[in-house]
Design a protein around this motif. Structure first.
Motif, PDB file in Angstrom:
ATOM      1  N   UNK A 185       0.837  -1.333  -0.113  1.00  0.00           N
ATOM      2  CA  UNK A 185       0.007   0.034   0.034  1.00  0.00           C
ATOM      3  C   UNK A 185       1.010   1.412   0.028  1.00  0.00           C
ATOM      4  N   UNK A 186       1.893   1.258   0.402  1.00  0.00           N
ATOM      5  CA  UNK A 186       3.129   2.176   0.488  1.00  0.00           C
ATOM      6  C   UNK A 186       4.260   2.203   0.125  1.00  0.00           C
ATOM      7  N   UNK A 187       4.729   1.118  -0.313  1.00  0.00           N
ATOM      8  CA  UNK A 187       6.097   0.866  -0.950  1.00  0.00           C
ATOM      9  C   UNK A 187       5.947   0.296  -2.185  1.00  0.00           C
ATOM     10  N   UNK A 188       7.150   0.189  -3.092  1.00  0.00           N
ATOM     11  CA  UNK A 188       7.389  -0.413  -4.421  1.00  0.00           C
ATOM     12  C   UNK A 188       8.715  -0.875  -4.433  1.00  0.00           C
ATOM     13  N   UNK A 189       9.038  -2.150  -5.113  1.00  0.00           N
ATOM     14  CA  UNK A 189      10.429  -2.663  -5.411  1.00  0.00           C
ATOM     15  C   UNK A 189      10.511  -3.722  -4.262  1.00  0.00           C
ATOM     16  N   UNK A 190      11.527  -4.687  -5.010  1.00  0.00           N
ATOM     17  CA  UNK A 190      11.885  -5.738  -4.133  1.00  0.00           C
ATOM     18  C   UNK A 190      12.639  -5.122  -2.885  1.00  0.00           C
ATOM     19  N   UNK A 191      13.566  -4.139  -3.024  1.00  0.00           N
ATOM     20  CA  UNK A 191      14.432  -3.519  -1.999  1.00  0.00           C
ATOM     21  C   UNK A 191      13.597  -2.945  -0.996  1.00  0.00           C
ATOM     22  N   UNK A 192      12.354  -2.376  -1.380  1.00  0.00           N
ATOM     23  CA  UNK A 192      11.446  -1.722  -0.284  1.00  0.00           C
ATOM     24  C   UNK A 192      10.623  -2.649   0.502  1.00  0.00           C
ATOM     25  N   UNK A 210      -0.846 -11.407  -8.003  1.00  0.00           N
ATOM     26  CA  UNK A 210      -1.287 -11.916  -6.822  1.00  0.00           C
ATOM     27  C   UNK A 210      -1.075 -11.057  -5.795  1.00  0.00           C
ATOM     28  N   UNK A 211      -2.226 -11.187  -4.796  1.00  0.00           N
ATOM     29  CA  UNK A 211      -2.202  -9.936  -3.701  1.00  0.00           C
ATOM     30  C   UNK A 211      -2.296 -10.928  -2.300  1.00  0.00           C
ATOM     31  N   UNK A 212      -1.301 -10.820  -1.674  1.00  0.00           N
ATOM     32  CA  UNK A 212      -0.735 -11.779  -0.412  1.00  0.00           C
ATOM     33  C   UNK A 212      -1.334 -10.962   0.842  1.00  0.00           C
ATOM     34  N   UNK A 213      -1.954 -11.508   1.871  1.00  0.00           N
ATOM     35  CA  UNK A 213      -2.546 -10.797   2.895  1.00  0.00           C
ATOM     36  C   UNK A 213      -2.347 -11.915   4.285  1.00  0.00           C
ATOM     37  N   UNK A 214      -1.737 -11.399   5.201  1.00  0.00           N
ATOM     38  CA  UNK A 214      -1.781 -12.142   6.331  1.00  0.00           C
ATOM     39  C   UNK A 214      -3.269 -12.102   6.982  1.00  0.00           C
ATOM     40  N   UNK A 254      -0.872 -20.057  11.380  1.00  0.00           N
ATOM     41  CA  UNK A 254      -0.706 -18.930  10.346  1.00  0.00           C
ATOM     42  C   UNK A 254      -1.931 -18.906   9.514  1.00  0.00           C
ATOM     43  N   UNK A 255      -2.350 -17.902   8.816  1.00  0.00           N
ATOM     44  CA  UNK A 255      -3.471 -18.029   7.733  1.00  0.00           C
ATOM     45  C   UNK A 255      -2.943 -16.627   6.720  1.00  0.00           C
ATOM     46  N   UNK A 256      -2.842 -17.227   5.502  1.00  0.00           N
ATOM     47  CA  UNK A 256      -2.444 -16.401   4.419  1.00  0.00           C
ATOM     48  C   UNK A 256      -3.789 -16.401   3.379  1.00  0.00           C
ATOM     49  N   UNK A 257      -4.092 -15.363   3.085  1.00  0.00           N
ATOM     50  CA  UNK A 257      -5.132 -15.319   1.760  1.00  0.00           C
ATOM     51  C   UNK A 257      -4.471 -14.756   0.627  1.00  0.00           C
ATOM     52  N   UNK A 258      -4.596 -15.198  -0.368  1.00  0.00           N
ATOM     53  CA  UNK A 258      -3.973 -14.744  -1.507  1.00  0.00           C
ATOM     54  C   UNK A 258      -5.085 -14.464  -2.744  1.00  0.00           C
ATOM     55  N   UNK A 259      -5.262 -13.378  -3.227  1.00  0.00           N
ATOM     56  CA  UNK A 259      -6.148 -13.214  -4.359  1.00  0.00           C
ATOM     57  C   UNK A 259      -5.549 -13.365  -5.640  1.00  0.00           C
ATOM     58  N   UNK A 260      -5.933 -14.161  -6.614  1.00  0.00           N
ATOM     59  CA  UNK A 260      -5.644 -14.344  -7.805  1.00  0.00           C
ATOM     60  C   UNK A 260      -6.301 -13.767  -8.857  1.00  0.00           C
ATOM     61  N   UNK A 261      -5.830 -12.926  -9.620  1.00  0.00           N
ATOM     62  CA  UNK A 261      -6.687 -11.794 -10.469  1.00  0.00           C
ATOM     63  C   UNK A 261      -5.891 -12.120 -11.907  1.00  0.00           C
ATOM     64  N   UNK A 262      -6.866 -11.945 -12.995  1.00  0.00           N
ATOM     65  CA  UNK A 262      -6.496 -11.791 -14.209  1.00  0.00           C
ATOM     66  C   UNK A 262      -6.105 -10.185 -14.398  1.00  0.00           C
ATOM     67  N   UNK A 263      -4.751  -9.989 -15.244  1.00  0.00           N
ATOM     68  CA  UNK A 263      -4.422  -8.499 -15.611  1.00  0.00           C
ATOM     69  C   UNK A 263      -3.650  -8.326 -14.585  1.00  0.00           C
ATOM     70  N   UNK A 264      -3.198  -7.063 -14.876  1.00  0.00           N
ATOM     71  CA  UNK A 264      -1.901  -6.165 -14.089  1.00  0.00           C
ATOM     72  C   UNK A 264      -2.635  -5.152 -13.357  1.00  0.00           C
ATOM     73  N   UNK A 265      -2.723  -5.311 -11.900  1.00  0.00           N
ATOM     74  CA  UNK A 265      -3.535  -4.437 -11.149  1.00  0.00           C
ATOM     75  C   UNK A 265      -2.614  -3.482 -10.484  1.00  0.00           C
ATOM     76  N   UNK A 266      -3.383  -2.052 -10.533  1.00  0.00           N
ATOM     77  CA  UNK A 266      -2.348  -1.048  -9.812  1.00  0.00           C
ATOM     78  C   UNK A 266      -3.021  -1.138  -8.369  1.00  0.00           C
ATOM     79  N   UNK A 267      -2.259  -0.152  -7.237  1.00  0.00           N
ATOM     80  CA  UNK A 267      -2.201  -0.204  -6.216  1.00  0.00           C
ATOM     81  C   UNK A 267      -3.619   0.014  -5.612  1.00  0.00           C
TER      82      UNK A 267
END
Length: 279
Positions: A185-192, A210-214, A254-267
């Motif tokens: 939500x606030x950062x971008x890039x592997x290093x960040x 793919x959108x991952x969330x605890x 532990x519980x992880x929910x992952x949204x699997x979506x078609x297309x390139x999503x923005x933030x």
């Protein structure tokens, strides 16, 4: 022994194949895993035994160090020595189904090193619709120490390799000509984003996101392990900086929910979808 995989469905469409008794060599730390996982449009968003890391198995629960046993696969990082080939690989064995439906299952497993059972696991997996072009994979795992002695979960980072705190829920995505984008939500890039906590994290490839969330307080405290340049993969880390104790009779959940979506999503779109999946 390989048995017929379970086909996971969402809205009547196949979106994943779960291999609960795969035929794998010991060096890969045999374990159940999901592959292929696809978008509702049919795009594959996992990779199985890629040449760069043969022990990467789609979506799995993989841990490099459980009481000094390797349930991740490949070499073990040894302090002051580096990655080392050791005969210390464990195996996650399918013990049985508590529930088995087209859109999900509940499974019992044992994490074993030879004749020794280190952990017992209850794994719950469900596929739910989010929008006409996105669905969510909901994975909960409970690890219980059945023995009389305390044990702990570690990682290469806790054994001396900085930044390599991987181990837990792990998703290996397919390698494409261009590295995927990664953002929170606030950062971008592997290093960040690598090694940091975030309410959610998105990995976006050529025509998928793919959108991952605890989905629990403890899971949200685990930093994200992220790779995009070397290979595309995301994990939620159980032992990023310190070993995670599992006392005798104790349980880690532990519980992880992952949204699997078609297309390139923005933030904005990624955030909207994961909030909807978690609601």
């Amino acid at each position: 022994m390989t048995t017929t995989p379970l086909v996971l469905r969402c809205q009547g469409r196949p979106v994943g194949r779960y291999l609960h008794r795969p035929d794998l060599p010991a060096r890969l730390s045999p374990r159940p895993y999901l592959h292929p996982v696809t978008t509702l449009g049919g795009t594959t968003v996992t990779e199985e035994q890629p040449a760069d890391h043969l022990h990467h198995l789609g979506v799995s629960i993989a841990v490099p160090d459980v009481g000094a046993r390797n349930f991740w696969g490949g070499r073990t990082f040894v302090r002051d020595q580096g990655p080392t080939a050791l005969d210390n690989h464990g195996e996650q064995r399918h013990d049985g189904w508590k529930l088995r439906d087209p859109d999900g299952f509940v499974e019992d497993l044992s994490w074993r090193a030879g004749d020794t059972e280190l952990l017992r696991e209850r794994r719950t997996v469900a596929a739910t619709a989010v929008t006409p072009t996105a669905w969510a994979l909901d994975v909960t795992f409970s690890l219980t120490n059945p023995g009389p002695d305390d044990l702990s979960i570690g990682s290469p980072a806790t054994n001396g390799r900085p930044g390599a705190g991987y181990g837990g829920f792990f998703w290996r995505a397919p390698k494409e000509p261009a590295a995927p984008d990664v953002f929170t939500a606030h950062e971008e890039g592997e290093g960040e984003v690598h090694g940091r906590t975030a309410d959610w994290l998105a990995l976006s490839g050529a025509d998928w996101t793919l959108v991952f969330a605890g989905a629990t307080d403890d899971t949200r405290k685990d930093p994200w392990f992220v790779r995009t340049r070397e290979y595309p993969g995301v994990g939620s880390s159980l032992a990023w900086a310190d070993r995670l104790p599992v006392p005798a009779g104790g349980t880690v959940v532990r519980r992880v929910v992952t949204v699997v979506a078609d297309g390139r999503l923005d933030r904005a779109a990624a955030g909207t979808l994961i909030r909807k999946a978690l609601s």
